[in-house]
Design a protein around this motif. Structure first.
Motif, PDB file in Angstrom:
ATOM      1  N   GLU A  16     -21.670  22.321 -20.612  1.00  0.00           N
ATOM      2  CA  GLU A  16     -20.654  22.459 -19.770  1.00  0.00           C
ATOM      3  C   GLU A  16     -21.362  23.346 -18.295  1.00  0.00           C
ATOM      4  O   GLU A  16     -21.120  22.875 -17.353  1.00  0.00           O
ATOM      5  N   ALA A  20     -23.094  20.338 -16.534  1.00  0.00           N
ATOM      6  CA  ALA A  20     -21.918  19.550 -15.806  1.00  0.00           C
ATOM      7  C   ALA A  20     -21.393  20.212 -14.578  1.00  0.00           C
ATOM      8  O   ALA A  20     -21.390  19.784 -13.620  1.00  0.00           O
ATOM      9  N   TYR A  62     -13.310  19.400 -17.270  1.00  0.00           N
ATOM     10  CA  TYR A  62     -14.389  20.172 -17.891  1.00  0.00           C
ATOM     11  C   TYR A  62     -13.675  21.638 -17.937  1.00  0.00           C
ATOM     12  O   TYR A  62     -14.163  22.241 -19.132  1.00  0.00           O
ATOM     13  N   SER A 107     -21.143  14.380 -21.840  1.00  0.00           N
ATOM     14  CA  SER A 107     -21.970  15.158 -20.827  1.00  0.00           C
ATOM     15  C   SER A 107     -23.245  14.609 -20.481  1.00  0.00           C
ATOM     16  O   SER A 107     -23.847  14.550 -19.114  1.00  0.00           O
ATOM     17  N   THR A 150     -22.206  11.800 -18.184  1.00  0.00           N
ATOM     18  CA  THR A 150     -22.154  12.199 -16.800  1.00  0.00           C
ATOM     19  C   THR A 150     -23.236  12.700 -16.141  1.00  0.00           C
ATOM     20  O   THR A 150     -23.582  12.383 -14.867  1.00  0.00           O
TER      21      THR A 150
END
Length: 611
Positions: A68, A71, A94, A175, A178
C-alpha cells in the motif's frame, strides 16, 4: 530543468512542483493538489500500520501495508507521466482496499468501514465537474466496497486461511503489476526526456556555432566599417583640401582677370572695346560665381557652413548688388530697379556676405531669364517694433520666361532647373537656388516663389536681423568715398609671389597715389619691415621660402613697437572660415579675398589710415 528523474523527486511532487522545472508550479487544478496530498498522507499512514503490525506478530499484514505504501508513493509519479485519471482511480481503489482489509482485521465492531464516507468525498475532490462520470465511478467503487465488506465479508463469507492467502497474493500481484506499469512508463518518459535533452543540447551547440559565425561576421563588418569610415574621413579631408587648393588656384588668376578688366573699364576704352571688356567682365564674374556655388554647396553638405554676426549698412549692400549687375541689365536693355520701404533701419546686424550671396543669385537668375521688361529688388519690413530685431522681406521680381507650373516645387532641388532646355539655353549649374534656400533656412528664414509661365517670376526671402547701434563704419565708408585723395602718400608693402597679381595691385595702388614696395615672399617682407617704415602691409598667404602666416608672426615679434604694430591685411584666395581664423591667429588685422573688390580694398586701407 530538474536534474533528477527518480524517486528523489517525490518531495517535489508532494509540494506541487514539476520534475522538469524547479520554478514551474504544476497542480493548477485542485484535483492534482488533492491527489498529491492524499497519496503521501495515506503512504505515511500505511507505513505506520506496517510498523505496528511488524511489532505485533499476531496478525501478519506487513506485506499488505508495504505494498500500500509503495502504491501510494507511486501514484503521484503515474499522474506526472500523463495518466492522471488512472492515478486518481487507483488512489480511490487502494484507499477502499485498505479500509476493507483493516475492517476485516478488527471486525465490524470497530466501524472502520465508516471511512468509506470520506473515500466518497475524495472522489468529489479529485474529479471536477467536467469528469462527472469518473467522479460517479469513484463514489460507486466506495459504495461497492462497503457493500462487499458489510454484507458479504462480515455476514456471509468466512475466509479460510488458504483463501486469505489467495487474497493476499492477489493483492500483492496487483501491487507488483501496478509498480511495473508505473516504472515502465517512468523509464520510457526518462528516455524520451534524455533524448529531447540531447536534441536540445545539439541544437544549442549548432546555435552557438551559428552565433559564433555571425559574431565573427559582425566583427568583420565592424572592422570593414571602421576602415570605410577612416577612408571616408580621409576622402572628406582630401575633398576639402582639394576644394581649398582649387579655390586658391582658380581665384588667383581670376584676381588678375577681374582686376585688369576693372582697370580697362576705367581707362576710357574706345567704343569698339567696351563690349569685349563687358563680356570679359561678365564671364569672369560668372565663373567666379560658379566656383563659389560649388564650394558653398560642398560646405553645406558637410555641415561646415557658418554665419557671421556683424553690423552692415542695408542701403549700401543693396546699391552694391545693383551696381554689380547694372552693366548686364544695360546690355540686355532691361531696367534694374530697387525700392527700400520706409521705417527700415539702415544699420543691421547679421551676415552681409551671405545675404549678398542670396540676393546675387536671385537677381542674377532674374536677369538671365528676362529678355525685356524689368527686374526689381524690393525690401519691406514685415515686423518693426521697439524690440531689437526686424523681420525683412526681400522681393525679387522679373518679367521673364517664368516657370512651368509642375516644376515650381522642384526648382530649389540640387542641379535642377526650370525646364529641360534651360541649361542648354542659359547654362548654369542649377545650384544657385538650392544654395540660396539652404543659406536662408540655416539663418531661420524662408524662401518661396510665385510664377506664371511666360509672365515672369517673383521670389520672396524673409530673414530676421538685429538692429545695429553703431554708425562709425558707415561714416568711414562715406568719408572714404568722398576723399579718394586721402590715400595719397600711403606707404604700402606688398608681399606677393605671383607676378601678374603684383602688376594688377600695382596698377590699382598707383591710381590711388599710394607709395608701394613689392617683395616676392614672406622672408623679404620681414627684412623690408626691419629696414623701412610702412603704414600697411598687404600679405599674400601662400608664398615660397616663408608664407604669410609665418612672416606675420615674425613681424609681431620685432623689437621696434612701431614696426611690430604695423597693420597687416591678408590677401587670400581661400574664402574659408579656417583660413580666416588662422589669419587672425597669426597676428594679421584683416583680410581681403581674391579676386578683391577695389572699393573693398580702398575702404580697408582708409580705415587703417584713420586708426
Amino acid at each position: 530543468m530538474s536534474s533528477k528523474f527518480s524517486l528523489t523527486g517525490i518531495s517535489d511532487i508532494a509540494l506541487g512542483k514539476d520534475l522538469r522545472s524547479e520554478n514551474e508550479v504544476v497542480g493548477k487544478k485542485a484535483g492534482m493538489t488533492v491527489l498529491n496530498s492524499v497519496s503521501f498522507f495515506l503512504a505515511g499512514v500505511s507505513i505506520l500500520f506496517l510498523i505496528a503490525f511488524q511489532i505485533n506478530e499476531s496478525v501478519s499484514l506487513t506485506w499488505f501495508f508495504l505494498s500500500e505504501a509503495i502504491a501510494f508513493l507511486l501514484i503521484p509519479l503515474l499522474a506526472r507521466q500523463g495518466f492522471v485519471k488512472a492515478a486518481k482511480i487507483l488512489l480511490i481503489a487502494y484507499a477502499d482496499v485498505g479500509i476493507i482489509i483493516l475492517s476485516s482485521v478488527f471486525g465490524g465492531d470497530a466501524m472502520i468501514q465508516a471511512f468509506f464516507i470520506p473515500a466518497m468525498g475524495l472522489s468529489i475532490l479529485l474529479f471536477d465537474n467536467t469528469q462527472v462520470h469518473l467522479r460517479n465511478m469513484g463514489i460507486l467503487l466506495s459504495i461497492l466496497s462497503y457493500f462487499i465488506l458489510d454484507y458479504i465479508i462480515f455476514e456471509r463469507i468466512s475466509i479460510s486461511e488458504s483463501s486469505f492467502s489467495l487474497v493476499r497474493w492477489s493483492v500483492l500481484t496487483g501491487s507488483f503489476v501496478t509498480t511495473w506499469l508505473i516504472f515502465n512508463t517512468f523509464s520510457q518518459f526518462k528516455e524520451d526526456a534524455e533524448h529531447q535533452t540531447l536534441e536540445l543540447l545539439q541544437k544549442e551547440q549548432e546555435l552557438n556555432q551559428e552565433l559564433s559565425l555571425k559574431q565573427e561576421k559582425l566583427e568583420t563588418y565592424i572592422e570593414q566599417l571602421e576602415v570605410a569610415t577612416e577612408q571616408l574621413a580621409k576622402s572628406t579631408k582630401a575633398k576639402s583640401e582639394f576644394l581649398a587648393t582649387m579655390s586658391h588656384e582658380i581665384r588667383t588668376p581670376m584676381n588678375a582677370i577681374l582686376g585688369m578688366t576693372h582697370l580697362l573699364k576705367q581707362d576710357s576704352p574706345r567704343e569698339d572695346q567696351i563690349e569685349p571688356i563687358n563680356i570679359l567682365d561678365f564671364s569672369g564674374k560668372t565663373l567666379l560665381s560658379l566656383i563659389d556655388d560649388v564650394l558653398d554647396f560642398s560646405k553645406i553638405e558637410a555641415g561646415k557652413i557658418e554665419f557671421e554676426n556683424i553690423e552692415f549698412e542695408l542701403n549700401k549692400l543693396v546699391n552694391v548688388i545693383v551696381e554689380s549687375f547694372k552693366i548686364t541689365a544695360k546690355n540686355k536693355g532691361i531696367e534694374l530697379n530697387t525700392e527700400i520701404g520706409e521705417g527700415i533701419p539702415n544699420i543691421l546686424v547679421g551676415d552681409p556676405a551671405r545675404l549678398t550671396q542670396i540676393l546675387n543669385n536671385l537677381v542674377s537668375n532674374a536677369l538671365k531669364f528676362t529678355e525685356e521688361g524689368e527686374v526689381r529688388l524690393s525690401v519691406n519690413a514685415l515686423q518693426v517694433g521697439d524690440d531689437d530685431s526686424v523681420r525683412l522681406q526681400f522681393t525679387i521680381s522679373d518679367t521673364g520666361i517664368g516657370i512651368e507650373e509642375d516644376r515650381v516645387n522642384t526648382i530649389f532641388e540640387s542641379f535642377t532647373q526650370a525646364s529641360q532646355n534651360t541649361k542648354r539655353l542659359f547654362g548654369g549649374t542649377g545650384l544657385g537656388l538650392t544654395i540660396s534656400k539652404q543659406l536662408t533656412e540655416l539663418q531661420g528664414g524662408t524662401i518661396s516663389v510665385e510664377s506664371d509661365e511666360g509672365e515672369g517670376s517673383t521670389f520672396f526671402v524673409e530673414l530676421t536681423f538685429e538692429k545695429g547701434s553703431s554708425t562709425d563704419e558707415a561714416k568711414a565708408i562715406t568719408k572714404s568715398e568722398d576723399n579718394a585723395e586721402s590715400l595719397r602718400g600711403l606707404r604700402v608693402l606688398l608681399a606677393e609671389d605671383n607676378l601678374v597679381n603684383q602688376k594688377v595691385m600695382l596698377r590699382f595702388l598707383e591710381r590711388w597715389n599710394v607709395d608701394m614696395t613689392v617683395v616676392d615672399n614672406g622672408k623679404e617682407a620681414v627684412e623690408a619691415i626691419k629696414e623701412h617704415n610702412y603704414d600697411v602691409v598687404l600679405m599674400d598667404l601662400q608664398m615660397p621660402t616663408m608664407d604669410g602666416y609665418e612672416a606675420s608672426e615674425h613681424i609681431r615679434k620685432l623689437d621696434d613697437p612701431y614696426k611690430r604694430n604695423t597693420p597687416i591685411i591678408a590677401l587670400t584666395a581661400a574664402a574659408l572660415k579656417e583660413v580666416r581664423e588662422k589669419v587672425y591667429a597669426s597676428g594679421m588685422n584683416d583680410f581681403v579675398t581674391k579676386p578683391f573688390n577695389p572699393a573693398d580694398l580702398e575702404q580697408k586701407l582708409f580705415q587703417f589710415i584713420e586708426k
